[in-house]
Each structure stands twice: as structure tokens, then as C-alpha cells.
Design a protein around this motif. Structure first.
Motif, short mmCIF file in Angstrom:
data_model
loop_
_atom_site.label_atom_id
_atom_site.label_comp_id
_atom_site.label_asym_id
_atom_site.label_seq_id
_atom_site.Cartn_x
_atom_site.Cartn_y
_atom_site.Cartn_z
N VAL A 129 -3.79 5.58 0.71
CA VAL A 129 -4.39 6.09 1.93
C VAL A 129 -3.44 7.10 2.56
CG1 VAL A 129 -5.73 4.01 2.46
CG2 VAL A 129 -3.46 4.29 3.43
N ILE A 187 1.28 4.83 1.27
CA ILE A 187 0.72 5.55 2.42
C ILE A 187 1.40 6.90 2.56
CG2 ILE A 187 0.25 5.45 4.89
CD1 ILE A 187 0.80 2.37 4.66
N HIS A 219 5.44 -1.59 2.68
CA HIS A 219 4.59 -0.52 2.14
C HIS A 219 5.45 0.64 1.64
CE1 HIS A 219 0.99 -2.46 3.64
NE2 HIS A 219 1.60 -2.63 4.81
N LEU A 229 -5.95 -0.43 7.47
CA LEU A 229 -5.38 -0.84 6.19
C LEU A 229 -5.97 -2.15 5.68
CD1 LEU A 229 -1.61 0.02 6.73
CD2 LEU A 229 -3.31 1.33 5.42
N ALA A 283 -0.95 8.22 -3.44
CA ALA A 283 -1.04 7.36 -2.27
C ALA A 283 -2.41 6.70 -2.26
CB ALA A 283 -0.84 8.16 -0.98
N THR A 327 0.86 -1.18 0.00
CA THR A 327 0.00 0.00 0.00
C THR A 327 0.89 1.23 0.00
OG1 THR A 327 -1.65 -1.22 1.29
CG2 THR A 327 -1.85 1.17 1.27
#
Length: 148
Positions: free
Chosen positions: A61, A4, A28, A125, A59, A2
Motif C-alpha cells: 500500500v 508501505i 512494517h 491497513l 509496496a 505490510t
């Protein structure tokens, strides 16, 4: 993995650094929008920068933090397309994702300890948006945002 984006003020700096290291170690991708120390700063620019990273697709999140997390949430929510949720417990972290499709997590660094902050981030997440009746409500929020 992910992507972030992080933003914090001085009160959230140490928690931000801890979470960045932990999440980077987990594979991440991290975008650090500041701040860079515990020197007193105003949070809006850092939290809005993290929300803009989400809005612009750089991004997946955002995570913003300060003393209580409240001002940081407000700053992130001023960015069109950001749905920031203040989550200082596991229940609100789960609901923010399941029911509100929140894309920015706000945490109060002076409210939660490291262990709970880690659990909140992990839950945020890993929780998927339920959609269904909640999608209609998120669409209504987006329509409200478009009015201005």
C-alpha cells in the motif's frame, strides 16, 4: 508485516515522519519516497513515486499526504494501477478499502491531528476488500483506466 510506500510534500512531512516511525516500530517495512524536509516542494513527484512502488509490487500500500491531501490523491491516481482515496475520517478509510479496494491512502496533514491520522492508517491497513458487487465496480474502474 505490510510494505508501505510513503510520499508527501512539505506540509505533510512531519506527519509522514511520525507515521513512518510508528509503523516501522510496529514491524512494517517502509519505503520513503520523500520529501525529506519542510522546505517547500511540489508534491506530484513524491506521491506518484509512492504509487509506483505499489503498482510495481514493491509496496503493498501507499500513504501520501500534504496540507489537504487532495492534490496528493490526484497525483497518486495518475499512476495506472493506483486507487488512491482521500480519507480524513474513519468512515471514508473503511469504505475506501471495503468497497473500492483502495491501495493508496491520502491524508490531509492540516485537516486531521496525529491521533486521528494514526486511527485512519490503522483502519485502512486492517480493513479487507469485500469483493462481491464491489469487485465488479473495481474491474470497471480498471477498464476505464485501460482506455487511456
Amino acid at each position: 508485516m505490510t510494505r508501505i510506500a510513503f510520499g508527501s510534500d512539505h506540509a505533510g512531512y512531519e506527519l509522514k515522519q511520525h507515521l513512518i516511525a510508528r509503523l516501522a516500530d510496529a514491524g512494517h517495512e517502509i519505503i520513503d519516497c520523500g520529501t525529506d524536509s519542510t522546505d517547500s516542494v511540489d508534491y506530484p513527484e513524491f506521491c506518484a513515486a509512492a504509487a509506483r512502488q505499489v503498482r510495481d509490487g514493491h509496496a503493498d500500500v501507499g500513504i501520501v499526504m500534504g496540507g489537504s491531501g487532495q492534490g496528493e490523491q490526484l497525483a497518486a491516481n495518475k499512476v495506472r494501477g493506483a486507487r488512491a482515496a482521500l480519507c480524513n475520517c474513519l468512515y471514508t478509510a473503511r469504505m475506501a478499502r471495503e468497497h473500492n479496494d483502495a491501495n493508496v491512502l491520502s491524508i490531509g496533514a492540516r485537516v486531521v491531528g496525529l491521533g486521528l491520522a494514526e486511527e485512519i492508517v490503522d483502519l485502512f491497513l486492517s480493513t479487507e476488500f469485500e469483493g462481491g458487487r464491489h469487485a465488479r465496480r473495481v474491474d470497471q474502474l480498471t477498464a476505464l483506466e485501460a482506455e487511456f
